[in-house]
Motif scaffolding. Sequence first.
Motif, PDB file in Angstrom:
ATOM      1  N   GLY A 122       0.815  -1.199   0.000  1.00 26.94           N
ATOM      2  CA  GLY A 122       0.000   0.000   0.000  1.00 26.94           C
ATOM      3  C   GLY A 122       0.852   1.254   0.000  1.00 26.94           C
ATOM      4  N   TYR A 123       1.967   1.206   0.709  1.00 24.17           N
ATOM      5  CA  TYR A 123       2.888   2.353   0.726  1.00 24.17           C
ATOM      6  C   TYR A 123       3.446   2.591  -0.679  1.00 24.17           C
ATOM      7  CZ  TYR A 123       6.877   5.289   1.981  1.00 24.17           C
ATOM      8  OH  TYR A 123       7.783   6.309   2.065  1.00 24.17           O
ATOM      9  N   VAL A 124       3.819   1.521  -1.351  1.00 21.78           N
ATOM     10  CA  VAL A 124       4.346   1.638  -2.712  1.00 21.78           C
ATOM     11  C   VAL A 124       3.306   2.276  -3.634  1.00 21.78           C
ATOM     12  CG1 VAL A 124       5.127   0.327  -4.725  1.00 21.78           C
ATOM     13  CG2 VAL A 124       5.961  -0.274  -2.433  1.00 21.78           C
ATOM     14  N   THR A 125       2.058   1.832  -3.521  1.00 17.70           N
ATOM     15  CA  THR A 125       0.982   2.391  -4.338  1.00 17.70           C
ATOM     16  C   THR A 125       0.815   3.884  -4.095  1.00 17.70           C
ATOM     17  OG1 THR A 125      -0.193   0.277  -4.364  1.00 17.70           O
ATOM     18  CG2 THR A 125      -1.490   2.255  -4.828  1.00 17.70           C
ATOM     19  N   VAL A 126       0.867   4.285  -2.816  1.00 20.34           N
ATOM     20  CA  VAL A 126       0.742   5.702  -2.472  1.00 20.34           C
ATOM     21  C   VAL A 126       1.898   6.496  -3.055  1.00 20.34           C
ATOM     22  CG1 VAL A 126       0.847   7.330  -0.557  1.00 20.34           C
ATOM     23  CG2 VAL A 126      -0.644   5.343  -0.401  1.00 20.34           C
ATOM     24  N   TRP A 127       3.117   6.012  -2.865  1.00 22.00           N
ATOM     25  CA  TRP A 127       4.299   6.723  -3.360  1.00 22.00           C
ATOM     26  C   TRP A 127       4.199   6.952  -4.868  1.00 22.00           C
ATOM     27  CZ3 TRP A 127       8.815   8.280  -0.637  1.00 22.00           C
ATOM     28  CH2 TRP A 127       9.867   8.727  -1.454  1.00 22.00           C
ATOM     29  N   ARG A 128       3.832   5.922  -5.597  1.00 21.79           N
ATOM     30  CA  ARG A 128       3.763   6.034  -7.048  1.00 21.79           C
ATOM     31  C   ARG A 128       2.661   7.009  -7.478  1.00 21.79           C
ATOM     32  NH1 ARG A 128       4.729  -0.265  -9.076  1.00 21.79           N
ATOM     33  NH2 ARG A 128       6.901  -0.408  -8.359  1.00 21.79           N
ATOM     34  N   ARG A 129       1.582   7.057  -6.722  1.00 24.75           N
ATOM     35  CA  ARG A 129       0.519   8.016  -7.026  1.00 24.75           C
ATOM     36  C   ARG A 129       1.024   9.442  -6.830  1.00 24.75           C
ATOM     37  NH1 ARG A 129      -5.098   6.835  -6.950  1.00 24.75           N
ATOM     38  NH2 ARG A 129      -6.363   8.720  -7.241  1.00 24.75           N
ATOM     39  N   LEU A 130       1.702   9.690  -5.710  1.00 23.18           N
ATOM     40  CA  LEU A 130       2.290  11.007  -5.471  1.00 23.18           C
ATOM     41  C   LEU A 130       3.242  11.386  -6.594  1.00 23.18           C
ATOM     42  CD1 LEU A 130       3.135  10.514  -1.693  1.00 23.18           C
ATOM     43  CD2 LEU A 130       1.547  12.215  -2.543  1.00 23.18           C
ATOM     44  N   HIS A 131       4.109  10.474  -6.940  1.00 19.60           N
ATOM     45  CA  HIS A 131       5.114  10.714  -7.970  1.00 19.60           C
ATOM     46  C   HIS A 131       4.445  11.061  -9.305  1.00 19.60           C
ATOM     47  CE1 HIS A 131       8.477   9.806 -10.724  1.00 19.60           C
ATOM     48  NE2 HIS A 131       9.280   9.980  -9.680  1.00 19.60           N
ATOM     49  N   ARG A 132       3.403  10.322  -9.648  1.00 20.23           N
ATOM     50  CA  ARG A 132       2.698  10.579 -10.909  1.00 20.23           C
ATOM     51  C   ARG A 132       2.069  11.965 -10.920  1.00 20.23           C
ATOM     52  NH1 ARG A 132      -2.481  10.440 -11.850  1.00 20.23           N
ATOM     53  NH2 ARG A 132      -3.004   9.114 -10.063  1.00 20.23           N
ATOM     54  N   ILE A 133       1.420  12.331  -9.832  1.00 18.76           N
ATOM     55  CA  ILE A 133       0.764  13.639  -9.783  1.00 18.76           C
ATOM     56  C   ILE A 133       1.791  14.763  -9.867  1.00 18.76           C
ATOM     57  CG2 ILE A 133      -0.609  15.183  -8.320  1.00 18.76           C
ATOM     58  CD1 ILE A 133      -2.058  12.666  -7.289  1.00 18.76           C
ATOM     59  N   PHE A 134       2.898  14.629  -9.183  1.00 20.53           N
ATOM     60  CA  PHE A 134       3.947  15.643  -9.267  1.00 20.53           C
ATOM     61  C   PHE A 134       4.468  15.769 -10.698  1.00 20.53           C
ATOM     62  CE2 PHE A 134       3.766  16.127  -4.847  1.00 20.53           C
ATOM     63  CZ  PHE A 134       4.687  17.069  -4.414  1.00 20.53           C
ATOM     64  N   ARG A 135       4.636  14.635 -11.358  1.00 23.33           N
ATOM     65  CA  ARG A 135       5.108  14.671 -12.750  1.00 23.33           C
ATOM     66  C   ARG A 135       4.084  15.373 -13.639  1.00 23.33           C
ATOM     67  NH1 ARG A 135       5.470   9.593 -13.478  1.00 23.33           N
ATOM     68  NH2 ARG A 135       3.508   9.369 -14.642  1.00 23.33           N
ATOM     69  N   GLU A 136       2.816  15.068 -13.451  1.00 26.59           N
ATOM     70  CA  GLU A 136       1.763  15.686 -14.259  1.00 26.59           C
ATOM     71  C   GLU A 136       1.678  17.188 -14.025  1.00 26.59           C
ATOM     72  OE1 GLU A 136      -1.191  11.753 -14.299  1.00 26.59           O
ATOM     73  OE2 GLU A 136      -1.637  13.469 -13.019  1.00 26.59           O
ATOM     74  N   GLU A 137       2.040  17.639 -12.821  1.00 23.16           N
ATOM     75  CA  GLU A 137       1.999  19.066 -12.495  1.00 23.16           C
ATOM     76  C   GLU A 137       3.293  19.792 -12.856  1.00 23.16           C
ATOM     77  OE1 GLU A 137      -0.617  20.695 -11.620  1.00 23.16           O
ATOM     78  OE2 GLU A 137      -1.918  18.934 -11.409  1.00 23.16           O
ATOM     79  N   GLY A 138       4.249  19.074 -13.424  1.00 23.24           N
ATOM     80  CA  GLY A 138       5.480  19.707 -13.897  1.00 23.24           C
ATOM     81  C   GLY A 138       6.496  20.014 -12.822  1.00 23.24           C
ATOM     82  N   ALA A 139       6.431  19.306 -11.702  1.00 24.16           N
ATOM     83  CA  ALA A 139       7.373  19.553 -10.599  1.00 24.16           C
ATOM     84  C   ALA A 139       8.678  18.789 -10.837  1.00 24.16           C
ATOM     85  CB  ALA A 139       6.743  19.151  -9.271  1.00 24.16           C
TER      86      ALA A 139
END
Length: 274
Positions: A122-139
Amino acid sequence: MPAEPGQVMLGAYLGLSGHSLAQSLALRRSQLGRDQRIVHQFWGFGETLPRRRPDIGGATLMISWHGVRYADITGGGSDRRIAAAARNLAAQGKPLLLRWGWEMNGDWFAWGGAANGKDPGGYVTVWRRLHRIFREEGADNVAWVWSPNWNSSPDASWNRMQRYYPGDDYVDWVGVSGYDFYRESPSTLFDPVVNTYGDDKPIIITETAGIDFGGDSKARWIDDLSGYVRRTSPIEAVVWFDTDTHNDTNFRIDSTAGALAAYRKMARNARFQG
């Protein structure tokens, strides 16, 4: 944003009684004859992450961003908050380190596996979701620091730190927290992470400090840390937990004259000029 080849970035979390951040930075500059290379700050998950960098000169900012229970993220209910955080950090326009949900293999935080159904996946799933959103927002200025505790609590097979690793594509730095609360040597604290991940990722000691057991014990441990880092090439950054305001323990580098002298010697060593 690795250090210069063969060198280590030396920085700190600064929480000194009666001192602002600016005053703390000035004090350490006068004592060490140099500036911090990393300045560490902690932010709650519900807080608005800063759009403007603090006044830390040429240092790199490292933000430890509190986690939450996995279900608060995996269901999508936090996506807007995460996206806003990503935009704010992107607006800073300078490279920074983001350490989300640290020490996840411990049982003392809401985002640890022990508080989430013993589910490292579950932690891995959360981390990857955060990472994806940051990438989509151009961070793209954000470097991701995955940072377990040096040992797991509970010490069980399901809770091994490797089970929380999100994957090389989602991690820029591997961090580790470790303090010599029971007189552990630096190699005891940090070898497990270095040996597991050091061939593939730069290692950052994200939290550490020596404990004063009397006499010159703290100074000797700082000397041991310096020697250990100098001969351990995967370590590219060390961040001291430099405070006297945490759980009645004085982690300050200047808690004794000997400790300050040892830390100053480490800070002036050629290996620590990254």
